[in-house]
Design an enzyme around this catalytic site. Structure first.
Site, PDB file in Angstrom:
ATOM      1  N   ARG A  37       0.796  -1.225   0.000  1.00 47.51           N
ATOM      2  CA  ARG A  37       0.000   0.000   0.000  1.00 47.51           C
ATOM      3  C   ARG A  37       0.828   1.274   0.000  1.00 47.51           C
ATOM      4  O   ARG A  37       0.647   2.134  -0.841  1.00 47.51           O
ATOM      5  CB  ARG A  37      -0.929   0.039   1.224  1.00 47.51           C
ATOM      6  CG  ARG A  37      -2.155  -0.825   1.122  1.00 47.51           C
ATOM      7  CD  ARG A  37      -3.116  -0.470   2.245  1.00 47.51           C
ATOM      8  NE  ARG A  37      -4.260  -1.362   2.301  1.00 47.51           N
ATOM      9  CZ  ARG A  37      -5.232  -1.259   3.183  1.00 47.51           C
ATOM     10  NH1 ARG A  37      -5.182  -0.302   4.081  1.00 47.51           N
ATOM     11  NH2 ARG A  37      -6.240  -2.095   3.190  1.00 47.51           N
ATOM     12  N   HIS A  83      -7.123  -5.524  -8.475  1.00 47.49           N
ATOM     13  CA  HIS A  83      -7.043  -4.799  -7.205  1.00 47.49           C
ATOM     14  C   HIS A  83      -8.366  -4.916  -6.461  1.00 47.49           C
ATOM     15  O   HIS A  83      -9.268  -4.098  -6.642  1.00 47.49           O
ATOM     16  CB  HIS A  83      -6.721  -3.324  -7.492  1.00 47.49           C
ATOM     17  CG  HIS A  83      -6.210  -2.563  -6.306  1.00 47.49           C
ATOM     18  ND1 HIS A  83      -4.972  -2.779  -5.742  1.00 47.49           N
ATOM     19  CD2 HIS A  83      -6.763  -1.575  -5.566  1.00 47.49           C
ATOM     20  CE1 HIS A  83      -4.790  -1.962  -4.731  1.00 47.49           C
ATOM     21  NE2 HIS A  83      -5.870  -1.221  -4.591  1.00 47.49           N
ATOM     22  N   TYR A 127     -18.699  10.095 -15.392  1.00 46.56           N
ATOM     23  CA  TYR A 127     -18.718  11.259 -16.271  1.00 46.56           C
ATOM     24  C   TYR A 127     -17.374  11.522 -16.946  1.00 46.56           C
ATOM     25  O   TYR A 127     -17.310  12.284 -17.902  1.00 46.56           O
ATOM     26  CB  TYR A 127     -19.106  12.511 -15.478  1.00 46.56           C
ATOM     27  CG  TYR A 127     -20.474  12.447 -14.862  1.00 46.56           C
ATOM     28  CD1 TYR A 127     -21.610  12.248 -15.633  1.00 46.56           C
ATOM     29  CD2 TYR A 127     -20.635  12.590 -13.485  1.00 46.56           C
ATOM     30  CE1 TYR A 127     -22.869  12.188 -15.064  1.00 46.56           C
ATOM     31  CE2 TYR A 127     -21.887  12.533 -12.896  1.00 46.56           C
ATOM     32  CZ  TYR A 127     -23.001  12.328 -13.692  1.00 46.56           C
ATOM     33  OH  TYR A 127     -24.246  12.262 -13.130  1.00 46.56           O
TER      34      TYR A 127
END
Length: 733
Positions: A37, A83, A127
Site C-alpha cells: 500500500r 485490485h 462522467y
C-alpha cells in the site's frame, strides 16, 4: 437436542499466548501495509494500485492514439481483475495520475473534470474518460516482451506484473508519498531531463559522488513551480542521507499601479497547497488582525494563477510584506523528504539520490537483457523457417508436386529435403499461391537482416559495456520525448534576520483584556468603563480585566508553575464571548489561571508558592516561545505579582502576617526560591507587594479596601513566623 462435538486434535483451535498471537498478526498486517500500500518500488516508482491501473489500461489498449474510455470502465477492470479494494480508492489514484498540478509528468490523459488546484474534487467516474499518456507508454514499453516477471492475481485467474519496465526514473520524476505502520515515505518530483543527465554521469563514472550528481540535479522540480529556498547544503544532505526537507515559496511579483501605489501578484503556488484554502486563511489573518501589513486578498485566476495581495500601506516594502506572510501562511511550506522505498528484493530502505538512480539503471539493464533474449528466441525461430523457405524456393516444382500428390506430404518433405517438423508445418500452412510467388531476393534480404540482428542481439546480451551504452541511447530518446524546462527555481537559503518582525508593524491601540472564570479570553477596544456591563456565557463571570495595548505580550501565570506568553494582537474581538484560552496555550486541565498581566520590558515579578517559598523573576526571562509555556516555579504557584514597591507582606493560612523588605528575596529565572514565612502547619494564604511610603492595603470580607496604618508593627526578617494579623485580614486582594 443437537450435540456439538469438539474439533479433533490439531483442528481449528490453536493454543498460544495472546501476546504472541497479537504480535504475529499485527506484524503480518504491518508488512502487508508497507509492501502492498504505502511504499513505492524504487525501480518503477509505483505502488501496487498505480501499477495495476497502468497495466489494466495497457491491456485495454488505451494508448495515446486510441479513443478515451469511461473511467468507470477502467476502475471496474482494475477492481475486478487486479485490485480487490474499493472503487473510490482506485478512482482517487487514477485522478491523481491525471492531474498536472499533482504529477510532474501526468501518466493519464483525463477528459472531463479531474479537479483543480482550488481543491475541488473530480467529477464522478461515470462522467470522466481517460487514456494513457506518452510518458505512461514509455513506462510500459517492453512489458509484452518478457521484460519483467509476472505473478498470479488475487483470484489466480490472470497475471499481473510485479514491476513495470520503467523507461525513465518515475520514482524521482513524479515523486511519491504514503504512510505505513511505523514508517512513511515522501519523495518530491524532479525534472526528468536532469535525472537522465545524472544517469549519464553514473554510466560514464559509476564512482560519481552525490555532490557531483547534485550539481546536475540541484533540487526538486514541482509541477506547480514556486521557489525553493532551502539552500544547496541542506538539499545535498537530504540527497546524501535520503532524509531532509525543502522550503518552497510561492512565486510573486510587484505590480506598479502608479503614484507610488503597488500590489503583489502571486503567479505560482507551493506544491499541494489548495488555493481556495490559502485565500480563506489569509482572509482570517486579516479578520483576526494577525497580519498587520495585509489589507486585502482576492483571486483573479483564470487558466493561470493570479492571486492579488494588497498592502495596508504603500510605505511598506513588498519584501517585508511577503516575508511576514511567508511566516504566517502557506505561501511558504516545507516539503519533507523521506526517500523510503522498496528495493529490488521488496525490502523497505531509505535511499539517497545516487542509490535510487543506481537501482533504476540496474533495473533497466535487466529489462534490456530480458528483452534481448526474448527477441533472440523469435529471430532464431524466424531464421529457422526462412532456411526451410530457401530450400522450397530451390526445389519449388518438386515441393508443389509433393504437396499435391503425396498422401503424407509432411513426412515426404522431411525425408526428401531434411526439413524439421516446424519447417514442414510452416510450408504446408502456406498457401500454394504464396509459395509460387516467393522471391529469392526477398528471402535472402530478410535472412541477412535477421542474421545481422541476431548477431547484434547476442553480442548485446554478452557484453555489459554494450548494454550500458544502449541504455544511454534509450534514455536520450526518452529525454527528447519528455523534455520540459525546469519550473521550480532553486534559490539560496533566505536570511530573514534582516527583516523586522511582523510585530513591529502592529498598530499600537489600547485594549482591555477580558478573561472569564471558565477561561474564555477576548480583547475589547479601549478602556472598559463599567465591567458590570460585560456579557458572558451562561454561568460564566469575569475573572481578570487587564488594560494593555495590541503590541503587548501577555504573561499568563498558571497554578502548575508555568507562565505562558500570548500576543495581545492575536486575541479574539471583544464583540463576542472570545475563545477558550486553552486553545491558544497548552494548559493542563487541572491547572488554574493565577494571574494575567501585560509584559513590561525590564519589569520584575514576585513568584510565590503555596508552600511559602518565593523569589523575584525578571519578566524578560519569563517570555516563552512555545505554546507549552515556561516552567518557572517548582511547586504550586500561589501568586505572580508585578514588583511595584519595596516591601513584601505575607499572610499564612494560620492568620499570621509578616512584612519584610523585598531586597531580601533573591532574583532568579526559575526554581523553588527561598522561604518567605515560617509556618508550623499550613502554608501561604496570600502575598502582596507595596511601597513603604503609601503603606499596604488589604481586602475585608465585604470587598472593600482597608488601609493598614500600623503595618510596621509586623515588620521583620524574611522566614520569620510573623504575628497575628489585624482583625478581618484574610487576603490582600
Amino acid at each position: 437436542m443437537t450435540v456439538h462435538t469438539p474439533p479433533p486434535e490439531g483442528g481449528r483451535i490453536v493454543d498460544e499466548p495472546m501476546s504472541e498471537a497479537l504480535s504475529k498478526r499485527y506484524l503480518a498486517y504491518a508488512l502487508s501495509t508497507i509492501t502492498n500500500r504505502a511504499l513505492p518500488d524504487v525501480r518503477d516508482g509505483f505502488k501496487p494500485v498505480h501499477r495495476r491501473i497502468m497495466y489494466a489500461m495497457h491491456q485495454m489498449r488505451l494508448n495515446p492514439q486510441a479513443a478515451a474510455r469511461k473511467c468507470a470502465k477502467v476502475v471496474g477492470e482494475v477492481m475486478g481483475s487486479y485490485h480487490p479494494h474499493g472503487d473510490a480508492s482506485i478512482y482517487d489514484a487514477l485522478v491523481r495520475l491525471a492531474q498536472d498540478f499533482s504529477q510532474r509528468y501526468p501518466l493519464v490523459d483525463g477528459q472531463g473534470n479531474f479537479g483543480n488546484i482550488d481543491g475541488d474534487n473530480a467529477a464522478a467516474m461515470r462522467y470522466t474518460e481517460c487514456k494513457l499518456t506518452a510518458a505512461a507508454v514509455l513506462l510500459m514499453d517492453g512489458i509484452d516482451q518478457n521484460a519483467v516477471d509476472f505473478r498470479s492475481t488475487y483470484d489466480d485467474q490472470d497475471e499481473e506484473p510485479i514491476v513495470l519496465p520503467a523507461g525513465f526514473p518515475n520514482l524521482l520524476a513524479n515523486g511519491s508519498s504514503g504512510i505505513a505502520v511505523g514508517m512513511a515515505t515522501s519523495i518530491p518530483p524532479h525534472n526528468v531531463g536532469e535525472l537522465i543527465d545524472a544517469c549519464h554521469l553514473l554510466l560514464e563514472r559509476p564512482e560519481a559522488t552525490t555532490e557531483e550528481l547534485a550539481t546536475i540535479v540541484p533540487g526538486p522540480d514541482f509541477p506547480t513551480g514556486g521557489v525553493a529556498v532551502e539552500g544547496h547544503a541542506s538539499i545535498l544532505d537530504a540527497y546524501e542521507t535520503g532524509r531532509g526537507g525543502v522550503r518552497l515559496r510561492a512565486r510573486w511579483e510587484t505590480e506598479d499601479l502608479g503614484r507610488g501605489v503597488w500590489r503583489i501578484v502571486v503567479t505560482e503556488m507551493p506544491y499541494q497547497v489548495q488555493k481556495s484554502k490559502l485565500i480563506a486563511d489569509l482572509a482570517d489573518l486579516i479578520e483576526n488582525k494577525k497580519a498587520p501589513l495585509l489589507a486585502d486578498v482576492r483571486d483573479e485566476s483564470a487558466e493561470d494563477i493570479r492571486l492579488i495581495i494588497e498592502p495596508k500601506s504603500r510605505t511598506v516594502e513588498p519584501e517585508v510584506l511577503m516575508e511576514s506572510l511567508f511566516k504566517l501562511s502557506d505561501l511558504e511550506v516545507r516539503f519533507p523528504i523521506n526517500m523510503n522505498v522498496l528495493d529490488a528484493s521488496g525490502t523497505p530502505r531509505v535511499m539517497g539520490l545516487k542509490a535510487c538512480l543506481r537501482a533504476f539503471l540496474d533495473h533497466r539493464q535487466e529489462v534490456l537483457v530480458r528483452r534481448a533474449q526474448w527477441r533472440i528466441e523469435r529471430v532464431e525461430k524466424r531464421l529457422h523457417l526462412l532456411e526451410g523457405l530457401r530450400i522450397v524456393f530451390l526445389n519449388l516444382d518438386e515441393v508443389i508436386r509433393i504437396v499435391r500428390e503425396e498422401e503424407q506430404p509432411k513426412a515426404v518433405l522431411i525425408a526428401r529435403f531434411g526439413l524439421t517438423e516446424m519447417q514442414a508445418d510452416y510450408i504446408l500452412d502456406t498457401r500454394l499461391r504464396q509459395l509460387a510467388r516467393i522471391e529469392e531476393m526477398a528471402i535472402e534480404n530478410e535472412y541477412k537482416e535477421l542474421s545481422e540482428e541476431l548477431a547484434n542481439l547476442q553480442s548485446l546480451s554478452s557484453s555489459p559495456a554494450k548494454q550500458w551504452k544502449q541504455i544511454g541511447k534509450d534514455l536520450e530518446a526518452v529525454r527528447k520525448a519528455l523534455v520540459s524546462p525546469r519550473r521550480t527555481t532553486i534559490s539560496e537559503a533566505v536570511d530573514t534576520s534582516a527583516y523586522a518582525p511582523v510585530e513591529a508593524f502592529i498598530p499600537r491601540e489600547a485594549i482591555t483584556v477580558i478573561l472569564s472564570e471558565r477561561g474564555w479570553i477576548r480583547a475589547a477596544k479601549g478602556k472598559v468603563e463599567d465591567p458590570s456591563e460585560l456579557k458572558f456565557k451562561e454561568g460564566d463571570s469575569l475573572a481578570f480585566l487587564v488594560p494593555a495595548y495590541t503590541t503587548d505580550k501577555l504573561l499568563v501565570a498558571a497554578s502548575d508553575g508555568r507562565i505562558f506568553t500570548i500576543g495581545a494582537d492575536k486575541l479574539a474581538s471583544g464583540r463576542g464571548h472570545g475563545e477558550p484560552l486553552r486553545l491558544m496555550i497548552e494548559l493542563d486541565e487541572k491547572a488554574d489561571i493565577i494571574n494575567i498581566l501585560a509584559h513590561q520590558p525590564g519589569g520584575k515579578l514576585l513568584i510565590a508558592s503555596k508552600a511559602g517559598y518565593g523569589f523575584v523573576a525578571p519578566e524578560d526571562d519569563l517570555l516563552a516561545q512555545k505554546r507549552g509555556g515556561k516552567q518557572v516555579l517548582n511547586g504550586d504557584l500561589l501568586a505572580a505579582l508585578r514588583v511595584t514597591g519595596d516591601h513584601v507582606a505575607t499572610i499564612g493560612e494560620n492568620i499570621k502576617a509578616l512584612i519584610f523588605p523585598i531586597a531580601e528575596l533573591p532574583e532568579m529565572g526559575r526554581g523553588k526560591g527561598v522561604k518567605l514565612q515560617n509556618f508550623k502547619q499550613g502554608g501561604l494564604a496570600d502575598v502582596s507587594v507595596f511601597n513603604a511610603e503609601q503603606g499596604p492595603e488589604w481586602a475585608d470580607g465585604g470587598g472593600r479596601r482597608r488601609n493598614w496604618p500600623d503595618w510596621k508593627d509586623w515588620l521583620g526578617k524574611r522566614a520569620q513566623a510573623g504575628r497575628q494579623g489585624p482583625r478581618g485580614l484574610r487576603k490582600f486582594r
